[in-house]
Design a protein around this motif. Structure first.
Motif, PDB file in Angstrom:
ATOM      1  N   LEU A 209      27.085  37.504  33.577  1.00 23.25           N
ATOM      2  CA  LEU A 209      26.228  38.557  33.880  1.00 23.25           C
ATOM      3  C   LEU A 209      27.903  39.133  35.239  1.00 23.25           C
ATOM      4  CD1 LEU A 209      23.639  40.957  34.826  1.00 23.25           C
ATOM      5  CD2 LEU A 209      25.296  40.536  36.664  1.00 23.25           C
ATOM      6  N   VAL A 210      28.193  38.001  35.932  1.00 27.42           N
ATOM      7  CA  VAL A 210      29.399  38.824  37.677  1.00 27.42           C
ATOM      8  C   VAL A 210      30.364  39.363  36.462  1.00 27.42           C
ATOM      9  CG1 VAL A 210      31.029  37.842  39.065  1.00 27.42           C
ATOM     10  CG2 VAL A 210      27.625  36.768  38.546  1.00 27.42           C
ATOM     11  N   GLU A 211      30.607  37.736  35.571  1.00 30.57           N
ATOM     12  CA  GLU A 211      32.258  38.517  34.838  1.00 30.57           C
ATOM     13  C   GLU A 211      32.476  39.998  33.707  1.00 30.57           C
ATOM     14  OE1 GLU A 211      32.739  35.159  32.240  1.00 30.57           O
ATOM     15  OE2 GLU A 211      33.427  33.974  34.105  1.00 30.57           O
ATOM     16  N   THR A 212      31.053  39.995  33.744  1.00 36.97           N
ATOM     17  CA  THR A 212      30.775  41.452  32.824  1.00 36.97           C
ATOM     18  C   THR A 212      31.008  42.379  33.858  1.00 36.97           C
ATOM     19  OG1 THR A 212      30.141  40.795  31.148  1.00 36.97           O
ATOM     20  CG2 THR A 212      28.868  42.628  31.321  1.00 36.97           C
ATOM     21  N   CYS A 213      29.703  42.687  34.854  1.00 40.47           N
ATOM     22  CA  CYS A 213      29.998  43.938  35.454  1.00 40.47           C
ATOM     23  C   CYS A 213      31.024  43.752  36.575  1.00 40.47           C
ATOM     24  CB  CYS A 213      28.228  43.147  36.766  1.00 40.47           C
ATOM     25  SG  CYS A 213      27.242  43.915  35.362  1.00 40.47           S
ATOM     26  N   LEU A 214      31.303  42.351  37.238  1.00 42.75           N
ATOM     27  CA  LEU A 214      32.679  42.683  38.069  1.00 42.75           C
ATOM     28  C   LEU A 214      34.283  42.438  37.592  1.00 42.75           C
ATOM     29  CD1 LEU A 214      31.281  40.921  41.525  1.00 42.75           C
ATOM     30  CD2 LEU A 214      31.037  43.504  40.634  1.00 42.75           C
ATOM     31  N   ASN A 215      34.255  42.795  36.113  1.00 39.49           N
ATOM     32  CA  ASN A 215      35.368  42.313  35.487  1.00 39.49           C
ATOM     33  C   ASN A 215      36.783  43.183  36.284  1.00 39.49           C
ATOM     34  OD1 ASN A 215      37.273  42.244  33.358  1.00 39.49           O
ATOM     35  ND2 ASN A 215      36.071  43.366  32.045  1.00 39.49           N
ATOM     36  N   PRO A 216      37.367  41.985  35.952  1.00 44.02           N
ATOM     37  CA  PRO A 216      39.014  42.112  37.034  1.00 44.02           C
ATOM     38  C   PRO A 216      39.838  43.458  36.765  1.00 44.02           C
ATOM     39  CG  PRO A 216      38.029  39.322  35.746  1.00 44.02           C
ATOM     40  CD  PRO A 216      37.313  40.734  35.659  1.00 44.02           C
ATOM     41  N   ARG A 217      39.816  43.452  35.135  1.00 38.87           N
ATOM     42  CA  ARG A 217      40.583  45.341  35.234  1.00 38.87           C
ATOM     43  C   ARG A 217      39.944  45.920  35.318  1.00 38.87           C
ATOM     44  NH1 ARG A 217      43.826  44.037  31.086  1.00 38.87           N
ATOM     45  NH2 ARG A 217      43.207  41.997  30.267  1.00 38.87           N
ATOM     46  N   GLU A 218      39.151  46.022  36.089  1.00 37.12           N
ATOM     47  CA  GLU A 218      38.240  47.260  36.666  1.00 37.12           C
ATOM     48  C   GLU A 218      38.433  47.112  38.863  1.00 37.12           C
ATOM     49  OE1 GLU A 218      36.982  49.808  35.115  1.00 37.12           O
ATOM     50  OE2 GLU A 218      36.861  48.128  33.689  1.00 37.12           O
ATOM     51  N   TRP A 219      39.476  45.943  38.721  1.00 36.30           N
ATOM     52  CA  TRP A 219      38.969  46.195  40.472  1.00 36.30           C
ATOM     53  C   TRP A 219      40.201  47.019  41.108  1.00 36.30           C
ATOM     54  CZ3 TRP A 219      40.047  40.140  41.615  1.00 36.30           C
ATOM     55  CH2 TRP A 219      38.989  39.186  41.169  1.00 36.30           C
ATOM     56  N   PRO A 220      39.728  47.508  41.896  1.00 39.68           N
ATOM     57  CA  PRO A 220      41.012  48.837  42.731  1.00 39.68           C
ATOM     58  C   PRO A 220      41.825  47.925  43.452  1.00 39.68           C
ATOM     59  CG  PRO A 220      38.500  48.452  43.339  1.00 39.68           C
ATOM     60  CD  PRO A 220      38.009  48.020  42.849  1.00 39.68           C
ATOM     61  N   ILE A 221      43.085  48.569  42.620  1.00 38.30           N
ATOM     62  CA  ILE A 221      44.347  48.059  43.282  1.00 38.30           C
ATOM     63  C   ILE A 221      44.827  48.075  44.792  1.00 38.30           C
ATOM     64  CG2 ILE A 221      46.490  48.282  42.720  1.00 38.30           C
ATOM     65  CD1 ILE A 221      45.849  48.961  39.750  1.00 38.30           C
ATOM     66  N   LEU A 222      43.924  49.533  45.161  1.00 42.95           N
ATOM     67  CA  LEU A 222      44.305  50.060  46.810  1.00 42.95           C
ATOM     68  C   LEU A 222      43.268  49.914  47.199  1.00 42.95           C
ATOM     69  CD1 LEU A 222      46.913  52.818  46.827  1.00 42.95           C
ATOM     70  CD2 LEU A 222      47.358  50.152  47.331  1.00 42.95           C
ATOM     71  N   GLN A 223      42.859  49.135  48.455  1.00 37.66           N
ATOM     72  CA  GLN A 223      41.624  49.252  49.782  1.00 37.66           C
ATOM     73  C   GLN A 223      40.357  48.919  48.991  1.00 37.66           C
ATOM     74  OE1 GLN A 223      41.084  53.782  49.624  1.00 37.66           O
ATOM     75  NE2 GLN A 223      41.956  53.676  52.157  1.00 37.66           N
ATOM     76  N   THR A 224      40.822  47.542  48.475  1.00 31.53           N
ATOM     77  CA  THR A 224      39.870  46.435  47.431  1.00 31.53           C
ATOM     78  C   THR A 224      39.128  46.426  48.339  1.00 31.53           C
ATOM     79  OG1 THR A 224      41.561  45.072  48.204  1.00 31.53           O
ATOM     80  CG2 THR A 224      41.803  46.510  46.261  1.00 31.53           C
ATOM     81  N   PRO A 225      37.397  46.326  48.197  1.00 29.37           N
ATOM     82  CA  PRO A 225      36.489  45.736  47.896  1.00 29.37           C
ATOM     83  C   PRO A 225      36.795  43.714  48.192  1.00 29.37           C
ATOM     84  CG  PRO A 225      35.745  46.308  46.009  1.00 29.37           C
ATOM     85  CD  PRO A 225      37.150  47.024  46.416  1.00 29.37           C
ATOM     86  N   HIS A 226      37.385  43.392  49.523  1.00 29.52           N
ATOM     87  CA  HIS A 226      37.325  41.386  49.006  1.00 29.52           C
ATOM     88  C   HIS A 226      36.211  40.890  48.452  1.00 29.52           C
ATOM     89  CE1 HIS A 226      41.901  42.399  48.593  1.00 29.52           C
ATOM     90  NE2 HIS A 226      41.657  43.039  49.395  1.00 29.52           N
TER      91      HIS A 226
END
Length: 801
Positions: free
Chosen positions: A303-320
């Motif tokens: 579920l974590v891998e699906t909902c927080l898919n790295p391909r959806e990670w923002p490139i700037l101003q990122t929620p680390h």
């Protein structure tokens, strides 16, 4: 005096704009100027209990707003809070804001950054078939983020940022602003176990929201999924936050299903919002049920891998914080893909996130990727996490535990250490301690001596870790003289002398050289009381009396300081010493009954011994010495298999995790029946091992072969040898010693040939020849003549084996 409309507007805006924006001709909103007046007004209307700085996590356009109230340690956004300092006049000064102001001044003086033109955004919107009205809000959000980051971006990166913004159901900033105070309110309420103080910040479920909630509760993966897919973007944006907040508060398990459905479509909530939901669930429910949660094919990890898919990670101003949650919970492949995507897309990385990657890859024993993640730090240039800072040093120490020695360029060298040195890391004492331990683990004492001399030459003081490493190496090599030297050095330093880990290692060394292999010319009682004397230095003697190991009238000698309870290691060493010095069956059975009773009562010192097989194995060895002890052996293994009578924690609150029988435990039980010539019972033990999926090790196979050879079962012996070979265990001196019990060794050669013929008929390869160890000459048999006959038979087996 009356004012014209323009003067009235100007006077009102002066109260909202920063001083930089009040000068004539500056009516635009400078993204670097903090608007304190607007912040105060927003804070008073939001009703939030703590005013937080919007910014890096939530892409807020008011990027210059600073924190105006004290930071709450239980805030869900701790990494966004400011750190206050005091200037020379005693005024509060925000160090984070000061640093950002300096960066903004540098950016103003630098060349303008390439922004995302509206023309390009309009092309992407047209290709996606979306409304042209999205151009302006998307353009503002992207370009403000670029200016805030202050670094040029590639065209590919700009395109990906635009696509991510377009895929979000929140194209305007208002929806994101409404989420933060509501989420913070329920987060704090959960932390302090109270109701939400200001319920006005929580979005309410209205008619459509309540209807959607009923679909979620009745059939989330069916009807709700269909309804959600058919909804328009504005309806999704209006409903998502309301449903998410309600589910987090009232039905967290259903919130997971809700997240799976709403992140599976092309139009999905912002990554930040989804990460907040999972951070909330992970913080408050992971240990209770979330770790083992499963729904259909999904586990919490998937579920974590699906909902927080790295391909959806923002490139700037990122929620680390969302990034780090993914790194901690995702699989090895998922974390590896995340690191690759971060490098390919140039995703903004903080030092904390880079070190989180390092720590996770170290746990996964992937040293190469851990080094790749560590290589981010010189590029980030965070002064708090320099290459020689304490935090980086701790991660490097853990990484160095994976180091190995390799032969390269005509010499031997470590594999990880040179790469750390190339990155500019200066190894301190802690790192050198790990290097020293790695050097001794190679089995090359000279390499360890070289590392030790290097530490001396560079002025590194030896600490407890250093002496533990040196003592461990000396004990493993059986160098009693070296152990005595180290003990003398430790005795001269009070801090080391009282260190429980150092004492435990010295205690173990004394056990190894005196009690483990007792000299036949030594009085066993003297050995036991010498161990008891060392035990008395630090530990309370009461647990030993409760186990009936020493007479009740024995008085502990006086000493300085307060004795504490014994560690499991010290208690095990005393039990093992007792069995070697006082070998009586009645003592062993009486001690086991008392041990079992105290463990079931959750005794704070005795019960933790059930978490390993060491004490159980000592009891088994004591029982198997007499035929009447076999029943006790069986009962002991049954107790290990059925640990329901053991409490979940000790009386002082320490959790307990009873151990199941290990391969060593089963092997000792098997050897007990072989020793007393009980082949039927030995076969039942092997059946039980198969039932519990116990894998044979080298000792187990040698025990089985020994049993067959003693019983003169030639075909079974041959089959066991072949199976042992097939599992990759070579013939060793113990195997050859067992074969000496055969009265007719040539029959074994015939049986081996027959088995090879059967393999050939079945299309299998015959057993390749194995080299028989030369140490067979050291094993003695009954008479010299019989030895010659047996050796002659074994010589015929050499080509076959």
């Amino acid at each position: 005096m009356s004012l014209c409309p323009h003067q009235l507007v100007r006077s009102r805006l002066n109260g909202l704009l920063s001083p930089q924006c009040r000068s004539a001709g500056r009516w635009y909103r400078d993204p670097g100027a903090p608007n304190f007046g607007h912040r105060v007004q927003h804070a008073s209307t939001s009703g939030s209990s703590a005013i937080l700085e919007p910014g890096t996590t939530h892409d807020d356009l008011s990027s210059g707003i600073s924190q105006l109230a004290n930071h709450d340690p239980e805030s869900p956004y701790p990494e966004e809070s400011s750190h206050f300092a005091t200037d020379e006049h005693g005024n509060a000064e925000n160090s984070t804001s000061r640093t950002r102001s300096n960066h903004r001044q540098i950016r103003r003086n630098a060349a303008p950054l390439p922004l995302m033109p509206k023309k390009e955004i309009r092309k992407i919107i047209h290709a996606q078939g979306l409304a042209p009205s999205l151009v302006n809000p998307i353009s503002r959000r992207i370009n403000v983020a670029i200016q805030k980051q202050g670094r040029p971006l590639k065209k590919r990166t700009l395109y990906l940022m635009t696509v991510m913004r377009l895929n979000s159901i929140y194209t305007r900033e208002l929806g994101i602003r409404q989420w933060k105070p509501a989420y913070e309110a329920i987060y704090k309420a959960k932390v302090y176990d109270r109701d939400v103080i200001n319920k006005a910040v929580l979005p309410t479920l209205r008619g459509e929201g309540e209807a959607l909630l009923e679909l979620v509760r009745s059939d989330c993966q069916g009807k709700f999924r269909e309804e959600w897919g058919a909804m328009t973007r504005p309806r999704k944006a209006f409903a998502w936050q309301r449903l998410a907040i309600w589910l987090l508060q009232n039905d967290p398990k259903l919130a997971l299903e809700f997240l799976l459905v709403t992140t599976a479509t092309q139009e999905k909530p912002d990554f930040t919002l989804v990460a907040d939901c999972l951070l909330y669930l992970d913080r408050f429910y992971y240990e209770d049920w979330l770790e083992d949660w499963q729904s259909g094919d999904h586990t919490y990890q998937s579920l974590v891998e699906t909902c927080l898919n790295p391909r959806e990670w923002p490139i700037l101003q990122t929620p680390h914080k969302g990034f780090r949650l993914f790194i901690r919970r995702a699989s090895a492949d998922g974390v590896s893909d995340a690191l690759r995507i971060v490098k390919e897309r140039g995703i903004f990385m903080t030092a904390e996130t880079a070190l989180c990657f390092v720590n996770r890859f170290t746990e996964l024993k992937d040293a190469q990727r851990a080094l790749e993640a560590l290589d981010f730090l010189p590029k980030i240039k965070d002064p708090e996490f320099g290459m020689n800072s304490e935090g980086v040093s701790r991660h490097c120490c853990k990484l160095l535990t994976l180091d190995t020695v390799e032969d390269k360029d005509g010499g031997r060298n470590f594999r990880i250490l040179p790469q750390l040195l190339k990155m500019g890391i200066n190894p301190g004492r802690d790192m050198m301690n790990v290097v020293l331990a790695n050097a001794y683990k190679t089995g090359d004492p000279q390499l360890g001596s070289d590392m030790l001399q290097f530490m001396k030459n560079h002025g590194h003081d030896f600490d407890s870790y250093t002496y533990l490493t040196l003592l461990t190496d000396a004990v493993s090599r059986g160098d009693r003289g070296r152990v005595d030297e180290l003990v003398q050095e430790v005795e001269m330093q009070e801090e080391l002398r009282k260190n429980p880990y150092i004492f435990s290692k010295i205690f173990h060394a004394h056990y190894t050289f005196t009690a483990k292999h007792i000299d036949p010319n030594t009085d066993p009682s003297e050995v036991f009381y010498s161990m008891l004397e060392m035990y008395n230095r630090l530990h309370d003697i009461t647990p030993l009396k409760e186990l009936h190991m020493i007479p009740p009238q024995y008085t502990q000698p006086p000493t300085q300081g307060i004795r504490g309870p014994p560690s499991p290691v010290s208690l095990f060493l005393m039990i093992s010493t007792f069995f070697r010095c006082k070998n009586r069956q009645n003592h062993a059975h009486r001690m086991y009954e008392q041990f079992r009773t105290l463990a079931q009562q959750g005794h704070p010192s005795i019960a933790p011994l059930v978490e390993t097989d060491h004490v159980y194995n000592e009891f088994l060895i004591a029982f198997r010495r007499a035929d009447r002890g076999l029943r006790g052996c069986v009962r002991l293994v049954e107790d290990m298999l059925d640990s329901s009578s053991i409490p979940k924690e000790t009386t002082d609150g320490r959790p307990l995790h009873p151990v199941q029988p290990t391969p060593r435990t089963w092997t000792i039980l098997l050897s007990a029946f072989n020793y007393h010539n009980r082949p039927d019972a030995a076969e039942k033990v092997k059946q039980m091992m198969a039932k519990h999926n116990v894998k044979y090790n080298e000792v187990t196979w040698n025990t089985i072969i020994n049993g067959y050879a003693n019983a003169q079962k030639i075909p079974e012996t041959a089959a066991a040898i072949k199976m042992m070979e097939q599992q990759g265990f070579p013939i060793d001196p113990y195997t050859m010693k067992s074969l000496r019990y055969l009265r007719d060794p040539e029959r074994l050669w015939v049986s081996m040939e027959e088995l090879d013929d059967q393999h050939v008929q079945k299309g299998l390869q015959p057993t390749p020849p194995l080299t028989v160890p030369d140490s067979t000459s050291d094993i003695h048999a009954g008479t010299e003549e019989r030895d010659q006959l047996i050796d002659h038979g074994l010589e015929k087996l050499k080509p076959k084996l």
